[in-house]
Design an enzyme around this catalytic site. Structure first.
Site, short mmCIF file in Angstrom:
data_model
loop_
_atom_site.label_atom_id
_atom_site.label_comp_id
_atom_site.label_asym_id
_atom_site.label_seq_id
_atom_site.Cartn_x
_atom_site.Cartn_y
_atom_site.Cartn_z
N SER A 175 -24.95 -3.59 3.56
CA SER A 175 -25.67 -4.46 5.43
C SER A 175 -27.05 -5.88 5.91
O SER A 175 -26.00 -6.63 5.78
CB SER A 175 -26.35 -3.23 5.35
OG SER A 175 -27.29 -2.81 6.55
N ASP A 231 -19.78 4.28 10.76
CA ASP A 231 -21.21 3.88 10.54
C ASP A 231 -21.79 4.08 11.56
O ASP A 231 -21.61 3.37 13.09
CB ASP A 231 -20.77 2.02 10.18
CG ASP A 231 -21.90 1.89 9.28
OD1 ASP A 231 -23.13 1.94 10.14
OD2 ASP A 231 -21.81 0.93 8.30
N HIS A 285 -22.36 4.78 7.18
CA HIS A 285 -23.22 3.39 6.95
C HIS A 285 -23.60 3.14 5.24
O HIS A 285 -23.78 2.05 5.08
CB HIS A 285 -24.25 3.33 7.82
CG HIS A 285 -25.15 1.55 7.71
ND1 HIS A 285 -24.43 0.99 7.56
CD2 HIS A 285 -26.53 1.03 6.89
CE1 HIS A 285 -25.27 -0.65 7.86
NE2 HIS A 285 -26.13 -0.15 6.84
#
Length: 271
Positions: free
Chosen positions: A95, A224, A252
Site C-alpha cells: 500500500s 481491493d 487490500h
C-alpha cells in the site's frame, strides 16, 4: 528495542532477524512493522535476513511533527539501509509502503537494491486530477482525513472491514486480525496519520517507476476496496522490468489473510 536516529532527530524502530540476503518490508498506512508477521516468519525460515521498520509517526517510532511525507519516508529508509549497510536487498512494500519502496529505489537504491515487490500499492498516483482523470476523488480522502483526525478510535475500528473484504458475501470477520489492525493504528500519532493521507494519495510515482531498471513484481487483488485494482496494470506498464500478478477476489489486506499465496509468489520471484 532496536532503534536508530535519523538526521532530524526522529527515532525509528526496526526489527532485524536472521542472516542471508536481506528482505526489507515497508508497511502500509496507518500500521506498523507488525503487519508483516506472516512474511517475516516465512522468509526467516527460508534462510533470509528479514528487516522491517515502523515508519515515522507509526508504531513504536518517534511521533515527529514534521516529515510526514513521501520524500522523508524514503530518506528515512535510505538512512536505515546505510546504517545496516544493506546490499543486494529485496524491498517489499504494501500500500503506502509500495510507494515508499518505489521512491526509495528510484532516489537512493542504486547499488543497494536488487529487486522490489509492491503489493496493493498506491503507485503510480491515486488522486483524481487533470493528468489522472480515472483516479479517486479528493472527497474520498477528505472523508478519511475527517475520520482519522477527529474520530480515530472508532474509524480505525471500522476500517478493517473493507480493508480485508469482510463486507463481501460469505466472508466472516476475523476478530483477532481486526483488533490487531486497530492496535497497530492506535499506537501511532494521529497527526502523522492525518498528514500521511496526503502522502499516499497525492504523491506521483510516475517518473520513479519509469526510471527503474531492477525487476519489480506488482501484486494486486482484483477486489481491493482501498486502492483500486486499476492502479496495478498502470504501474506495471510504466516499469522497464515489471511483472504483474493479479488475484481474483483478493482484498487490500491479502498479505495477511492470503499470506500463503502471497509469500510463495514473492519467494518464486526472489529465486
Amino acid at each position: 528495542m532496536s532503534t536508530f536516529t535519523v538526521k532530524d532527530g526522529t527515532q525509528i524502530y526496526y526489527k532485524d532477524w536472521g542472516t542471508g540476503q536481506p528482505i526489507v518490508f515497508h508497511h502500509g498506512w496507518p500500521l506498523s512493522s507488525d503487519d508483516w508477521d506472516a512474511q517475516m516468519m516465512f522468509f526467516l525460515q527460508k534462510g533470509y535476513r528479514v528487516i522491517a521498520h515502523d515508519r515515522r509517526g507509526h508504531g513504536r517510532s518517534g511521533q515527529a511533527s514534521e516529515g510526514n511525507n513521501m520524500e522523508t519516508y524514503a530518506a528515512d529508509i535510505a538512512e536505515l539501509t546505510e546504517a545496516l549497510d544493506l546490499k543486494n536487498a529485496i524491498h517489499v512494500g504494501h500500500s503506502t509502503g509500495g510507494g515508499e519502496v518505489i521512491r526509495y529505489a528510484a532516489k537512493y537504491g542504486k547499488g543497494r537494491i536488487a529487486k522490489a515487490v509492491i503489493i496493493s500499492a498506491v503507485t503510480p498516483i491515486m488522486i483524481q486530477n487533470e493528468s489522472n482523470p480515472e483516479g479517486v476523488p479528493l472527497s474520498v480522502f477528505d472523508e478519511i482525513r475527517k475520520g482519522t483526525g477527529f474520530n480515530r478510535a472508532q474509524y480505525f475500528y471500522d476500517f478493517p472491514i473493507p480493508f480485508y473484504g469482510w463486507n463481501r458475501e460469505g466472508q466472516t470477520v476475523q476478530e483477532g486480525i481486526k483488533q490487531n489492525w486497530w492496535r497497530q493504528g492506535m499506537m501511532g500519532s494521529v497527526l502523522s496519520h492525518y498528514e500521511g493521507i496526503k502522502a499516499f494519495s497525492e504523491s506521483d510515482f510516475t517518473e520513479d517507476l519509469k526510471s527503474l531498471d531492477i525487476p519489480v513484481l506488482v501484486l494486486h487483488g482484483e477486489d481491493d476496496q482501498i486502492v483500486p485494482y486499476a492502479q496495478a496494470p498502470r504501474a506495471a506498464k510504466l516499469l522497464k522490468n515489471g511483472k504483474l500478478i493479479s488475484y481474483p477476489g483478493f482484498s487490500h489486506g491479502m498479505p495477511t489473510i492470503n499470506a500463503e499465496t502471497i509469500n510463495n509468489d514473492i519467494l518464486e520471484f526472489i529465486k
